[in-house]
Design a protein around this motif. Structure first.
Motif, PDB file in Angstrom:
ATOM      1  N   ALA A 116     -56.804 -32.037  50.104  1.00 65.13           N
ATOM      2  CA  ALA A 116     -56.775 -32.219  51.560  1.00 65.13           C
ATOM      3  C   ALA A 116     -57.137 -30.914  52.252  1.00 65.13           C
ATOM      4  O   ALA A 116     -56.956 -29.820  51.683  1.00 65.13           O
ATOM      5  CB  ALA A 116     -55.407 -32.694  52.011  1.00 65.13           C
ATOM      6  N   SER A 117     -57.676 -31.022  53.503  1.00 66.05           N
ATOM      7  CA  SER A 117     -58.041 -29.847  54.292  1.00 66.05           C
ATOM      8  C   SER A 117     -58.235 -30.273  55.742  1.00 66.05           C
ATOM      9  O   SER A 117     -58.057 -31.455  56.081  1.00 66.05           O
ATOM     10  CB  SER A 117     -59.322 -29.212  53.736  1.00 66.05           C
ATOM     11  OG  SER A 117     -59.662 -28.039  54.455  1.00 66.05           O
ATOM     12  N   ALA A 118     -58.628 -29.331  56.585  1.00 64.01           N
ATOM     13  CA  ALA A 118     -58.922 -29.660  57.995  1.00 64.01           C
ATOM     14  C   ALA A 118     -60.256 -30.402  58.082  1.00 64.01           C
ATOM     15  O   ALA A 118     -61.054 -30.401  57.131  1.00 64.01           O
ATOM     16  CB  ALA A 118     -58.967 -28.367  58.817  1.00 64.01           C
ATOM     17  N   HIS A 119     -60.501 -31.018  59.237  1.00 66.83           N
ATOM     18  CA  HIS A 119     -61.752 -31.776  59.431  1.00 66.83           C
ATOM     19  C   HIS A 119     -62.932 -30.807  59.451  1.00 66.83           C
ATOM     20  O   HIS A 119     -62.827 -29.669  59.930  1.00 66.83           O
ATOM     21  CB  HIS A 119     -61.701 -32.592  60.725  1.00 66.83           C
ATOM     22  CG  HIS A 119     -62.689 -33.687  60.772  1.00 66.83           C
ATOM     23  ND1 HIS A 119     -64.007 -33.509  61.186  1.00 66.83           N
ATOM     24  CD2 HIS A 119     -62.584 -35.024  60.439  1.00 66.83           C
ATOM     25  CE1 HIS A 119     -64.660 -34.645  61.109  1.00 66.83           C
ATOM     26  NE2 HIS A 119     -63.815 -35.599  60.658  1.00 66.83           N
ATOM     27  N   TYR A 120     -63.999 -31.259  58.893  1.00 69.87           N
ATOM     28  CA  TYR A 120     -65.151 -30.373  58.740  1.00 69.87           C
ATOM     29  C   TYR A 120     -65.788 -29.986  60.075  1.00 69.87           C
ATOM     30  O   TYR A 120     -66.582 -29.060  60.145  1.00 69.87           O
ATOM     31  CB  TYR A 120     -66.197 -31.011  57.822  1.00 69.87           C
ATOM     32  CG  TYR A 120     -66.995 -32.126  58.420  1.00 69.87           C
ATOM     33  CD1 TYR A 120     -68.268 -31.894  58.961  1.00 69.87           C
ATOM     34  CD2 TYR A 120     -66.494 -33.441  58.453  1.00 69.87           C
ATOM     35  CE1 TYR A 120     -69.007 -32.929  59.510  1.00 69.87           C
ATOM     36  CE2 TYR A 120     -67.224 -34.460  58.996  1.00 69.87           C
ATOM     37  CZ  TYR A 120     -68.477 -34.209  59.515  1.00 69.87           C
ATOM     38  OH  TYR A 120     -69.219 -35.235  60.057  1.00 69.87           O
ATOM     39  N   THR A 121     -65.452 -30.685  61.154  1.00 73.28           N
ATOM     40  CA  THR A 121     -66.083 -30.403  62.455  1.00 73.28           C
ATOM     41  C   THR A 121     -65.296 -29.418  63.308  1.00 73.28           C
ATOM     42  O   THR A 121     -65.804 -28.949  64.321  1.00 73.28           O
ATOM     43  CB  THR A 121     -66.262 -31.708  63.238  1.00 73.28           C
ATOM     44  OG1 THR A 121     -64.983 -32.305  63.470  1.00 73.28           O
ATOM     45  CG2 THR A 121     -67.175 -32.668  62.511  1.00 73.28           C
ATOM     46  N   VAL A 122     -64.041 -29.117  62.912  1.00 70.44           N
ATOM     47  CA  VAL A 122     -63.197 -28.270  63.749  1.00 70.44           C
ATOM     48  C   VAL A 122     -63.418 -26.806  63.409  1.00 70.44           C
ATOM     49  O   VAL A 122     -63.798 -26.456  62.273  1.00 70.44           O
ATOM     50  CB  VAL A 122     -61.703 -28.648  63.601  1.00 70.44           C
ATOM     51  CG1 VAL A 122     -61.486 -30.093  64.020  1.00 70.44           C
ATOM     52  CG2 VAL A 122     -61.206 -28.403  62.185  1.00 70.44           C
ATOM     53  N   HIS A 123     -63.187 -25.978  64.427  1.00 75.22           N
ATOM     54  CA  HIS A 123     -63.318 -24.533  64.206  1.00 75.22           C
ATOM     55  C   HIS A 123     -61.985 -23.875  63.871  1.00 75.22           C
ATOM     56  O   HIS A 123     -61.965 -22.729  63.420  1.00 75.22           O
ATOM     57  CB  HIS A 123     -63.897 -23.881  65.467  1.00 75.22           C
ATOM     58  CG  HIS A 123     -65.288 -24.328  65.785  1.00 75.22           C
ATOM     59  ND1 HIS A 123     -66.406 -23.801  65.192  1.00 75.22           N
ATOM     60  CD2 HIS A 123     -65.731 -25.301  66.639  1.00 75.22           C
ATOM     61  CE1 HIS A 123     -67.494 -24.392  65.678  1.00 75.22           C
ATOM     62  NE2 HIS A 123     -67.105 -25.323  66.563  1.00 75.22           N
ATOM     63  N   GLY A 124     -60.903 -24.553  64.109  1.00 78.46           N
ATOM     64  CA  GLY A 124     -59.587 -24.023  63.784  1.00 78.46           C
ATOM     65  C   GLY A 124     -58.977 -24.771  62.606  1.00 78.46           C
ATOM     66  O   GLY A 124     -59.673 -25.349  61.782  1.00 78.46           O
ATOM     67  N   GLY A 125     -57.633 -24.778  62.592  1.00 79.21           N
ATOM     68  CA  GLY A 125     -56.939 -25.440  61.490  1.00 79.21           C
ATOM     69  C   GLY A 125     -56.961 -24.579  60.223  1.00 79.21           C
ATOM     70  O   GLY A 125     -57.427 -23.438  60.198  1.00 79.21           O
ATOM     71  N   GLY A 126     -56.447 -25.145  59.161  1.00 81.93           N
ATOM     72  CA  GLY A 126     -56.403 -24.425  57.890  1.00 81.93           C
ATOM     73  C   GLY A 126     -57.754 -24.367  57.220  1.00 81.93           C
ATOM     74  O   GLY A 126     -58.529 -25.330  57.257  1.00 81.93           O
TER      75      GLY A 126
END
Length: 379
Positions: free
Chosen positions: A221-231
């Motif tokens: 699992a990870s952050a969405h590929y379109t976001v600039h933040g998150g893990g």
């Protein structure tokens, strides 16, 4: 007339022989008388002298406790037929009967002392035979402790040790092996509650052949590929979560998504073609090695270094370079699996195989556009 002359001649002859015999006898008597007259006074003088010496010797013996030696007793120690010189007398007479302080021996014969002067030394006698060993005596009491000795010399330095003091090579190697075995056993006993841990990406279980234990299995699992933040790092989420305090609904918009395989023409994995893994959710497993304490992932290798254990081999994967956020590289098992309940194409985050690019990388060791393998090792 002739007869008378003959008688006279015979008478004169007999008379002459008689006179000669008489003269000889007379002379002998004279000599005997002279000897008697001279010898008797001398003998008397010697007797008186000897008696005076006897009295002196008796007085000395009484004062010093000495005993005079009888001539008969002395001669009983010497037998002329045994071929031993007179020196035997001096050796064989008991020492307590000989006055060793005087150069003379005082002897008595028929009650009169006789003084024998010591003659010239004779030749050395033959060595006597060895005597028999005496009986073992009673052990005496222990003596008092001795005084402390002076300090010893300083020991040799390490560089001064001679070659003879060193252990032979075989014994040295055996000793080193014993020490290593002892250290390993002690080390193993003390790390039974520790060990190395790692994530096996792309598989639901750990490699039992290496002694690895599966702590849990889950999904990548990870952050969405379109976001600039998150893990930016990948997580191995357990397949069945455990909830704490929570509020249902969407409040923070900081979401985590599953990771899907994105495989096109470049599929280096074994046992799968493109379609079974394409757009499927990647799985993972948390693993522990009890008797090893270190773990690492080596990108670009298929084999672990010497003295390391290979846990699994695979290929490097990461998100697409055009995605908004950055992510980590992970080593996905060469025989990957998928989570059966995540077949929907949600495109939360996606894994693509990683290829080498010449320029900054040292080619021709690396090849342009070639998928990079990887290996996870423990020790």
């Amino acid at each position: 007339m002739e007869k008378v002359d003959l008688v006279h001649e015979m008478s004169a002859s007999h008379r002459g022989r008689f006179e000669s015999k008489f003269i000889v006898i007379e002379t002998g008597f004279v000599i005997f008388a002279v000897v008697v007259i001279v010898a008797v006074p001398l003998l008397g003088y010697q007797v008186l002298k000897l008696r005076a010496e006897v009295e002196i010797l008796q007085e000395e013996a009484a004062q010093h406790g000495k005993q005079t030696v009888s001539l008969d007793n002395l001669l009983s120690y010497f037998t002329p037929t045994d071929g031993v010189s007179a020196e035997r007398i001096k050796r064989d007479v008991p020492s307590d009967e000989i006055d060793t302080e005087e150069p003379k021996l005082h002897l008595t014969f028929s009650g009169l002392p006789i003084e024998l002067l010591r003659g010239l030394p004779g030749p050395a006698g033959r060595d006597g035979r060895d005597g028999r060993d005496g009986a073992t005596g009673v052990q005496g009491p222990p003596g008092p402790p001795g005084l402390m000795g002076p300090p010893g010399e300083a020991g040799a330095k390490e560089t001064e040790i001679s070659q003879s003091q060193l252990l032979p090579e075989e014994e040295k190697q055996a000793l080193i092996q014993d020490i290593e075995t002892h250290i390993y056993k002690h080390y193993k006993q003390n790390i039974t509650h520790g060990g190395a841990t790692y994530i096996r990406w792309g598989r639901k279980w750990c490699n039992n052949a290496t002694g690895a234990q599966t702590i849990y299995d889950g999904v990548a699992a990870s952050a969405h590929y379109t976001v600039h933040g998150g893990g930016g790092n990948y997580q191995c989420l357990p397949k069945i979560p455990q909830w704490g305090r929570y509020t249902d609904g969407e409040q923070s918009a900081n979401w985590i998504y599953g990771v899907e395989y994105e495989l096109h023409a470049n599929n280096p994995f074994l046992g799968n073609n493109i379609s079974p893994l394409q757009n499927q959710n990647a799985v993972c497993a948390a693993c522990r090695i009890e008797n090893r304490s270190s773990s690492m992932m080596v990108p670009g290798w298929l084999n672990c270094p010497a003295d390391w254990t290979t846990e699994y081999q695979g290929y490097l994967m990461s998100s697409h370079p055009t995605n908004a956020g950055r992510s980590l590289f992970v080593c996905v098992d060469e025989v990957p699996e998928a989570y059966t309940h995540g077949e929907a194409n949600g495109d939360g985050d996606m894994w693509y195989t990683v290829e080498s690019h010449c320029g900054s990388l040292p080619c021709p060791f690396y090849v342009q556009g070639r998928e990079l393998p990887c290996v996870v090792c423990t020790k």
